[in-house]
Design a protein around this motif. Structure first.
Motif, short mmCIF file in Angstrom:
data_model
loop_
_atom_site.label_atom_id
_atom_site.label_comp_id
_atom_site.label_asym_id
_atom_site.label_seq_id
_atom_site.Cartn_x
_atom_site.Cartn_y
_atom_site.Cartn_z
N ALA A 268 0.83 -1.20 0.00
CA ALA A 268 0.00 0.00 0.00
C ALA A 268 0.87 1.25 0.00
O ALA A 268 0.57 2.23 -0.70
CB ALA A 268 -0.92 -0.01 1.21
N VAL A 269 1.95 1.23 0.78
CA VAL A 269 2.85 2.38 0.81
C VAL A 269 3.51 2.58 -0.55
O VAL A 269 3.63 3.71 -1.04
CB VAL A 269 3.90 2.20 1.93
CG1 VAL A 269 4.99 3.27 1.83
CG2 VAL A 269 3.22 2.26 3.30
N ASP A 270 3.92 1.48 -1.18
CA ASP A 270 4.52 1.58 -2.52
C ASP A 270 3.53 2.20 -3.51
O ASP A 270 3.90 3.02 -4.35
CB ASP A 270 4.97 0.21 -3.01
CG ASP A 270 6.22 -0.29 -2.30
OD1 ASP A 270 6.93 0.56 -1.70
OD2 ASP A 270 6.47 -1.50 -2.34
N TRP A 271 2.27 1.79 -3.43
CA TRP A 271 1.25 2.35 -4.32
C TRP A 271 1.14 3.86 -4.11
O TRP A 271 1.09 4.63 -5.09
CB TRP A 271 -0.09 1.68 -4.04
CG TRP A 271 -1.25 2.43 -4.64
CD1 TRP A 271 -1.69 2.38 -5.93
CD2 TRP A 271 -2.10 3.38 -3.96
NE1 TRP A 271 -2.77 3.23 -6.10
CE2 TRP A 271 -3.03 3.85 -4.91
CE3 TRP A 271 -2.17 3.85 -2.65
CZ2 TRP A 271 -4.02 4.78 -4.57
CZ3 TRP A 271 -3.14 4.78 -2.32
CH2 TRP A 271 -4.05 5.24 -3.28
N ALA A 272 1.09 4.30 -2.83
CA ALA A 272 0.97 5.73 -2.55
C ALA A 272 2.15 6.51 -3.13
O ALA A 272 1.98 7.60 -3.69
CB ALA A 272 0.85 5.96 -1.04
N ARG A 273 3.35 5.94 -3.02
CA ARG A 273 4.52 6.61 -3.57
C ARG A 273 4.44 6.71 -5.08
O ARG A 273 4.76 7.75 -5.68
CB ARG A 273 5.79 5.84 -3.17
CG ARG A 273 6.14 5.92 -1.68
CD ARG A 273 7.22 4.92 -1.36
NE ARG A 273 7.64 4.96 0.05
CZ ARG A 273 8.30 3.99 0.66
NH1 ARG A 273 8.61 2.88 0.00
NH2 ARG A 273 8.63 4.12 1.93
N GLN A 274 4.01 5.63 -5.71
CA GLN A 274 4.00 5.59 -7.18
C GLN A 274 2.99 6.55 -7.79
O GLN A 274 3.25 7.16 -8.83
CB GLN A 274 3.73 4.16 -7.65
CG GLN A 274 4.87 3.19 -7.37
CD GLN A 274 4.45 1.74 -7.56
OE1 GLN A 274 3.37 1.47 -8.11
NE2 GLN A 274 5.28 0.81 -7.11
N VAL A 275 1.82 6.69 -7.15
CA VAL A 275 0.77 7.52 -7.74
C VAL A 275 0.73 8.92 -7.12
O VAL A 275 -0.10 9.75 -7.52
CB VAL A 275 -0.61 6.85 -7.61
CG1 VAL A 275 -0.60 5.48 -8.26
CG2 VAL A 275 -1.06 6.76 -6.14
N GLY A 276 1.60 9.18 -6.15
CA GLY A 276 1.56 10.47 -5.47
C GLY A 276 0.34 10.61 -4.58
O GLY A 276 -0.14 11.72 -4.33
N GLY A 277 -0.17 9.48 -4.09
CA GLY A 277 -1.36 9.47 -3.24
C GLY A 277 -1.01 9.34 -1.78
O GLY A 277 0.16 9.44 -1.37
N TYR A 278 -2.05 9.09 -0.97
CA TYR A 278 -1.86 8.99 0.48
C TYR A 278 -2.68 7.82 1.03
O TYR A 278 -3.68 7.40 0.44
CB TYR A 278 -2.30 10.28 1.17
CG TYR A 278 -1.44 11.47 0.85
CD1 TYR A 278 -0.28 11.73 1.57
CD2 TYR A 278 -1.78 12.33 -0.21
CE1 TYR A 278 0.52 12.82 1.26
CE2 TYR A 278 -0.99 13.43 -0.52
CZ TYR A 278 0.17 13.66 0.22
OH TYR A 278 0.96 14.74 -0.09
N LEU A 279 -2.24 7.33 2.17
CA LEU A 279 -2.99 6.36 2.96
C LEU A 279 -3.46 7.07 4.23
O LEU A 279 -2.70 7.84 4.83
CB LEU A 279 -2.13 5.17 3.34
CG LEU A 279 -1.40 4.44 2.20
CD1 LEU A 279 -0.45 3.39 2.78
CD2 LEU A 279 -2.40 3.80 1.25
#
Length: 474
Positions: A268-279
């Protein structure tokens, strides 16, 4: 002659309506007094002005007021007490109340509240809270009682930064903490700030807290449900959504109760980094674990991509109205701006008291006592159900204040059992209640009730279990 009299602060006594209908002066005064009692502006036991004082206010004869008072005493609207003057009677003549629409009717009387996520309010540490409040008030500078930083008092933010680091492994500092009234408000603030930055959708767990789902919907943001299995939310599905924010409960998934698997946290953290999003990590039940080691906050994996949300609603009580966000640096200013717009700041007295309670060690002691009590209750719940409802499977109980009761295949079903519970004076939730909009019910997921074992006070807990077993049947 004035047609209005003001007494009891903001109450206005209007004689014009009666006069317009052709009533005499005394009858108009009687009519105005009846109306004030009937609509609640004059509450029972309210002391009325003396006949002399009211006559002076109205510019009419004292005898007119005295006669009006006497008539209303005779009718039962008022009472005349020797030495105490004239007061509103406890129960004046009542008109037939209108029947409220179905959606506004009060729920059935609840004898035992088994809703999940609530603590035993009789266990609120009144003595420790009061002592902390006295100490905090004695040393508080005058300026803390004015308008201050929307993030909250620095005293509480400092105390929380230390507590969260040692108790939950959160990596933050006082400048990046923001105090709010609850996790719901924190979620709303984050959604509002990110929506301004182009947020289009929010990923949520397929089962979660409906009030949080309502907050997201109120922000005009669609939800993208993530499947759940024994490892928690299937975060690998994030890449197939258009979400820029994911709301997760990694410590103890609500309501199913499993922790989020380590690999999925990292994913989930990797996804947030890749898309510039947040958890947004709702640390649900993070402080209350029983059969496993504490699981640290996911926020520590990347404080710049994870918003950590915690609350005192279960550790102390919902009425304290204190929660906190540990924010990425880039979100501090946008979220703080929306907090300023929402309510300016959270309550000073509560913040000072909680800061003192944490600094003195009283908060930690209360958490340890609560954890011990809840574990005993959890064990007793499992024991009683095993003996009296052996076909019901109890899950999700390694932490927290609630359990999932999976029902046998031939059970009446969630809605029917909930209705039975209400008729028996029990408040419970169904698993279906927590399903997010757009989420499908997995075919392998059995019907279930979600019940809280933290809410009933000690003296009522056994009786609540008896009532629950009677509803579930053998």
């Amino acid at each position: 002659m004035s047609s209005w009299a003001t007494f009891g602060g903001d109450l206005h006594l209007d004689l014009t309506a009666g006069r317009a209908r052709g009533l005499g002066l005394r009858a108009a005064l009687e009519d105005a007094l009846r109306t004030a009692v009937r609509d609640g502006r004059l509450a029972p036991a309210t002391r009325l002005p003396s006949s002399r004082a009211l006559a002076t206010d109205l510019g009419i004869a004292r005898n007119t007021v005295a006669e009006a008072y006497a008539q209303l005493v005779a009718e039962g609207w008022l009472m005349s007490r020797q030495g105490s003057g004239t007061v509103v009677a406890e129960r004046g003549p009542q008109s037939t109340p209108a029947v409220p629409p179905p959606g506004l009717r009060p729920p059935p009387a609840v004898r035992y509240d088994l809703k999940p996520g609530s603590p035993d309010l009789s266990r609120f540490p009144r003595g420790a809270w009061l002592a902390a409040a006295r100490r905090a008030m004695a040393k508080a500078p005058h300026d803390v009682f004015g308008y201050g930083d929307p993030r909250g008092l620095i005293e509480l933010r400092r105390a929380l930064a230390g507590y969260l680091a040692r108790a939950r492994g959160v990596r933050t500092d006082p400048e990046r903490l923001l105090i709010c009234s609850g996790v719901q408000q924190g979620l709303a603030l984050v959604c509002a700030a990110l929506r301004e930055q182009g947020l289009r959708a929010v990923a949520v767990e397929a089962y979660g807290l409906p009030p949080q789902h309502a907050v997201i919907a109120a922000q005009g943001l669609p939800m993208r449900p993530l499947r759940l299995d024994d490892g928690g939310a299937v975060t690998g599905e994030l890449a197939r959504t258009d979400a820029g924010l994911a709301l997760l409960t990694p410590a103890h998934q609500f309501p199913l109760g499993m922790p989020l698997r380590a690999g999925r946290r990292a994913g989930a953290v990797d996804w947030a980094r890749q898309v510039g999003g947040y958890l947004l990590e709702d640390d649900y039940d993070g402080e209350f674990r029983y059969d496993r080691h504490a699981i640290g906050a996911m926020q520590a994996l990347d404080p710049e991509r994870v918003v950590y949300a915690g609350t005192a609603s279960k550790s102390l009580a919902p009425g304290v109205r204190l929660a906190w966000l540990a924010l990425p640096a880039a979100l501090v200013e946008p979220v703080m701006r929306h907090k300023r717009l929402a309510d300016g700041q959270s309550g000073t007295l509560e913040q000072l008291t909680l800061a003192e309670l944490i600094d003195s060690g009283g908060y930690d002691r209360h958490i340890r006592r609560s954890r011990h009590l809840l574990r005993r209750r959890r064990d007793r719940l499992v024991e009683v159900l095993a003996g009296r409802a052996p076909r019901v499977r109890v899950t999700g109980i390694s932490a927290g204040l609630h359990a999932v009761l999976e029902l046998p295949e031939d059970s009446p079903g969630e809605d029917e059992l909930q209705a039975r519970a209400f008729r028996a004076g029990l408040r419970v939730h169904t698993l279906g209640w927590s399903r997010a909009e757009g989420a499908n019910r997995p075919p392998e997921r059995p019907p279930a009730l979600v019940i809280g074992y933290g809410t009933p006070p000690d003296h009522a807990f056994e009786a609540a279990l008896d009532a629950l077993c009677a509803v579930l049947g053998p």
